[in-house]
Design a protein around this motif. Structure first.
Motif, PDB file in Angstrom:
ATOM      1  N   GLN A 262       0.829  -1.208   0.000  1.00  0.00           N
ATOM      2  CA  GLN A 262       0.000   0.000   0.000  1.00  0.00           C
ATOM      3  C   GLN A 262       0.860   1.253   0.000  1.00  0.00           C
ATOM      4  O   GLN A 262       0.553   2.239  -0.686  1.00  0.00           O
ATOM      5  CB  GLN A 262      -0.929  -0.006   1.216  1.00  0.00           C
ATOM      6  CG  GLN A 262      -1.960  -1.120   1.209  1.00  0.00           C
ATOM      7  CD  GLN A 262      -2.817  -1.110   2.463  1.00  0.00           C
ATOM      8  OE1 GLN A 262      -2.941  -0.091   3.136  1.00  0.00           O
ATOM      9  NE2 GLN A 262      -3.413  -2.235   2.792  1.00  0.00           N
ATOM     10  N   HIS A 265       2.288   1.856  -3.415  1.00  0.00           N
ATOM     11  CA  HIS A 265       1.260   2.461  -4.267  1.00  0.00           C
ATOM     12  C   HIS A 265       1.169   3.970  -4.015  1.00  0.00           C
ATOM     13  O   HIS A 265       1.036   4.766  -4.959  1.00  0.00           O
ATOM     14  CB  HIS A 265      -0.103   1.822  -3.997  1.00  0.00           C
ATOM     15  CG  HIS A 265      -0.448   0.728  -4.945  1.00  0.00           C
ATOM     16  ND1 HIS A 265      -0.605   0.936  -6.299  1.00  0.00           N
ATOM     17  CD2 HIS A 265      -0.675  -0.600  -4.747  1.00  0.00           C
ATOM     18  CE1 HIS A 265      -0.904  -0.201  -6.891  1.00  0.00           C
ATOM     19  NE2 HIS A 265      -0.951  -1.152  -5.977  1.00  0.00           N
ATOM     20  N   LYS A 288       3.427   1.338 -11.161  1.00  0.00           N
ATOM     21  CA  LYS A 288       2.118   0.902 -10.693  1.00  0.00           C
ATOM     22  C   LYS A 288       1.799  -0.509 -11.184  1.00  0.00           C
ATOM     23  O   LYS A 288       1.197  -1.306 -10.458  1.00  0.00           O
ATOM     24  CB  LYS A 288       1.048   1.884 -11.162  1.00  0.00           C
ATOM     25  CG  LYS A 288       1.123   3.244 -10.486  1.00  0.00           C
ATOM     26  CD  LYS A 288       0.071   4.184 -11.040  1.00  0.00           C
ATOM     27  CE  LYS A 288       0.178   5.564 -10.427  1.00  0.00           C
ATOM     28  NZ  LYS A 288      -0.824   6.501 -10.980  1.00  0.00           N
ATOM     29  N   VAL A 289       2.206  -0.815 -12.408  1.00  0.00           N
ATOM     30  CA  VAL A 289       1.970  -2.165 -12.938  1.00  0.00           C
ATOM     31  C   VAL A 289       2.742  -3.187 -12.112  1.00  0.00           C
ATOM     32  O   VAL A 289       2.201  -4.235 -11.713  1.00  0.00           O
ATOM     33  CB  VAL A 289       2.388  -2.233 -14.422  1.00  0.00           C
ATOM     34  CG1 VAL A 289       2.372  -3.680 -14.902  1.00  0.00           C
ATOM     35  CG2 VAL A 289       1.461  -1.383 -15.274  1.00  0.00           C
ATOM     36  N   GLU A 292       1.209  -3.575  -8.623  1.00  0.00           N
ATOM     37  CA  GLU A 292      -0.044  -4.334  -8.662  1.00  0.00           C
ATOM     38  C   GLU A 292       0.242  -5.826  -8.809  1.00  0.00           C
ATOM     39  O   GLU A 292      -0.437  -6.669  -8.197  1.00  0.00           O
ATOM     40  CB  GLU A 292      -0.915  -3.852  -9.822  1.00  0.00           C
ATOM     41  CG  GLU A 292      -2.255  -4.547  -9.935  1.00  0.00           C
ATOM     42  CD  GLU A 292      -3.131  -4.364  -8.717  1.00  0.00           C
ATOM     43  OE1 GLU A 292      -4.016  -5.206  -8.487  1.00  0.00           O
ATOM     44  OE2 GLU A 292      -2.936  -3.368  -7.981  1.00  0.00           O
ATOM     45  N   GLN A 293       1.245  -6.175  -9.591  1.00  0.00           N
ATOM     46  CA  GLN A 293       1.643  -7.581  -9.710  1.00  0.00           C
ATOM     47  C   GLN A 293       2.140  -8.116  -8.374  1.00  0.00           C
ATOM     48  O   GLN A 293       1.857  -9.272  -8.018  1.00  0.00           O
ATOM     49  CB  GLN A 293       2.727  -7.715 -10.780  1.00  0.00           C
ATOM     50  CG  GLN A 293       2.219  -7.451 -12.188  1.00  0.00           C
ATOM     51  CD  GLN A 293       3.343  -7.382 -13.205  1.00  0.00           C
ATOM     52  OE1 GLN A 293       4.513  -7.235 -12.862  1.00  0.00           O
ATOM     53  NE2 GLN A 293       2.992  -7.486 -14.483  1.00  0.00           N
ATOM     54  N   ARG A 295       1.178  -6.985  -5.426  1.00  0.00           N
ATOM     55  CA  ARG A 295       0.011  -7.082  -4.535  1.00  0.00           C
ATOM     56  C   ARG A 295      -0.733  -8.391  -4.738  1.00  0.00           C
ATOM     57  O   ARG A 295      -1.166  -9.033  -3.778  1.00  0.00           O
ATOM     58  CB  ARG A 295      -0.920  -5.898  -4.770  1.00  0.00           C
ATOM     59  CG  ARG A 295      -2.074  -5.807  -3.771  1.00  0.00           C
ATOM     60  CD  ARG A 295      -3.097  -4.796  -4.225  1.00  0.00           C
ATOM     61  NE  ARG A 295      -3.761  -5.256  -5.434  1.00  0.00           N
ATOM     62  CZ  ARG A 295      -4.750  -6.150  -5.435  1.00  0.00           C
ATOM     63  NH1 ARG A 295      -5.177  -6.687  -4.306  1.00  0.00           N
ATOM     64  NH2 ARG A 295      -5.302  -6.521  -6.571  1.00  0.00           N
ATOM     65  N   GLU A 296      -0.893  -8.793  -5.999  1.00  0.00           N
ATOM     66  CA  GLU A 296      -1.597 -10.042  -6.294  1.00  0.00           C
ATOM     67  C   GLU A 296      -0.873 -11.241  -5.680  1.00  0.00           C
ATOM     68  O   GLU A 296      -1.518 -12.187  -5.197  1.00  0.00           O
ATOM     69  CB  GLU A 296      -1.721 -10.213  -7.804  1.00  0.00           C
ATOM     70  CG  GLU A 296      -2.640  -9.198  -8.465  1.00  0.00           C
ATOM     71  CD  GLU A 296      -2.644  -9.326  -9.970  1.00  0.00           C
ATOM     72  OE1 GLU A 296      -1.886 -10.182 -10.487  1.00  0.00           O
ATOM     73  OE2 GLU A 296      -3.390  -8.581 -10.637  1.00  0.00           O
TER      74      GLU A 296
END
Length: 302
Positions: A262, A265, A288-289, A292-293, A295-296
């Motif tokens: 977080q 981000h 950001k990409v 996000e990867q 985070r998953e």
């Protein structure tokens, strides 16, 4: 310490040994364990009614090895898997005949065994092994298998996260020299605009060349302060260092990693909002990409 994923599957069986004296096959138990990601430990058990008494022991066994995730334990026994009646062996029938004669010798009014009772005994009786022992043995093996599966998956997640951390470091290194370049270009634009304004004002303008240059540099300095992302990049690197340290340390770190993602981000969003050049915008989008990867993947870590 290893890093564990919350996703895994394992199965194990125990029991089913044949008594060499009676030829009776003992109780057999099979345990399946499936787990997926979850915020807390959510354990559900599917047990035959006659083995409900083992639920506390099974819960304690699983919860001692798994801390987070949605886990389902399914238990089946040999009785459930039998497709038909057994074929009694001569040894079994001989033993049963002796036992019946002994009982009738002491209890003369005892009724003789029916065919159904004989077949039922041949299916389930004569074994020194207790069903509970087979169930717990199978459960222990399945839990160990689940831990190993989650550990293997965790190692794969660590490799993916380390790769994304390295990618973010590369992007941060790309962003650092872009800000001075943008400031320098903007400074030249300010100077050009001031020159154009003076030319438009004509020869009667009272602003000297020195004042013009000083005003342009002041505007450029204010602009540089507005678009400075050094603090954001510094915090982003600190978060990456902490993520790397946690992954190398191992253990239960899913919630801490989720918090750090977080924060990453937040820094990437701030970098994008301060972006004054297409190059910085592209770097922010790439960050950001990658985040996000990450985070998953972090969602699956215990």
């Amino acid at each position: 310490m290893p890093v564990y994923s919350m996703t895994g599957y394992a199965s194990a069986s125990a029991g089913g040994a044949t008594n060499p004296e009676t030829g009776v096959v003992g109780s057999r138990a099979s345990v399946e364990l499936r787990s997926v990601n979850g915020r807390f430990l959510d354990l559900s058990l599917r047990l035959p009614e006659e083995l409900r008494g083992l639920e506390p022991a099974l819960r304690e066994l699983v919860s001692g090895a798994v801390k987070r995730g949605k886990v389902e334990l399914r238990l089946t026994t040999g009785r459930e898997g039998d497709g038909g009646w057994p074929r009694p062996t001569p040894e079994q029938l001989s033993l049963l005949s002796r036992l019946e004669s002994t009982v009738q010798g002491w209890l003369s009014k005892a009724a003789p065994l029916s065919v159904h009772e004989v077949l039922q005994w041949c299916r389930t009786g004569g074994s020194s092994e207790q069903p509970d022992e087979a169930v717990l043995e199978a459960a222990r093996a399945a839990v160990e298998g689940l831990r190993e599966a989650r550990e293997r998956e965790g190692a794969r997640l660590v490799a993916i996260l380390m790769e994304r951390v390295q990618r973010l470091r590369e992007l941060a290194a790309q962003a650092e020299p872009l800000v001075p370049q943008v400031v320098q270009r903007q400074q030249q634009r300010f100077l050009e605009r001031w020159r154009e304004a003076l030319q438009t004002a004509g020869a009667g303008a009272s602003v000297s060349a020195e004042a013009q240059a000083e005003r342009a540099l002041t505007e450029a300095a204010a602009y540089a302060i507005r678009i400075d992302v050094a603090e954001e990049l510094s915090r982003l690197k600190a978060h990456l260092d902490e993520i790397e340290r946690l992954l190398e340390k191992g253990g239960e770190l899913g919630k801490r990693l989720d918090f750090l993602i977080q924060e990453l981000h937040r820094e990437a969003n701030t970098l994008g909002s301060k972006s004054a050049a297409l190059e910085l915008t592209a770097v922010s989008v790439e960050m950001k990409v990658a985040i996000e990867q990450m985070r998953e993947q972090v969602q699956n870590i215990e």
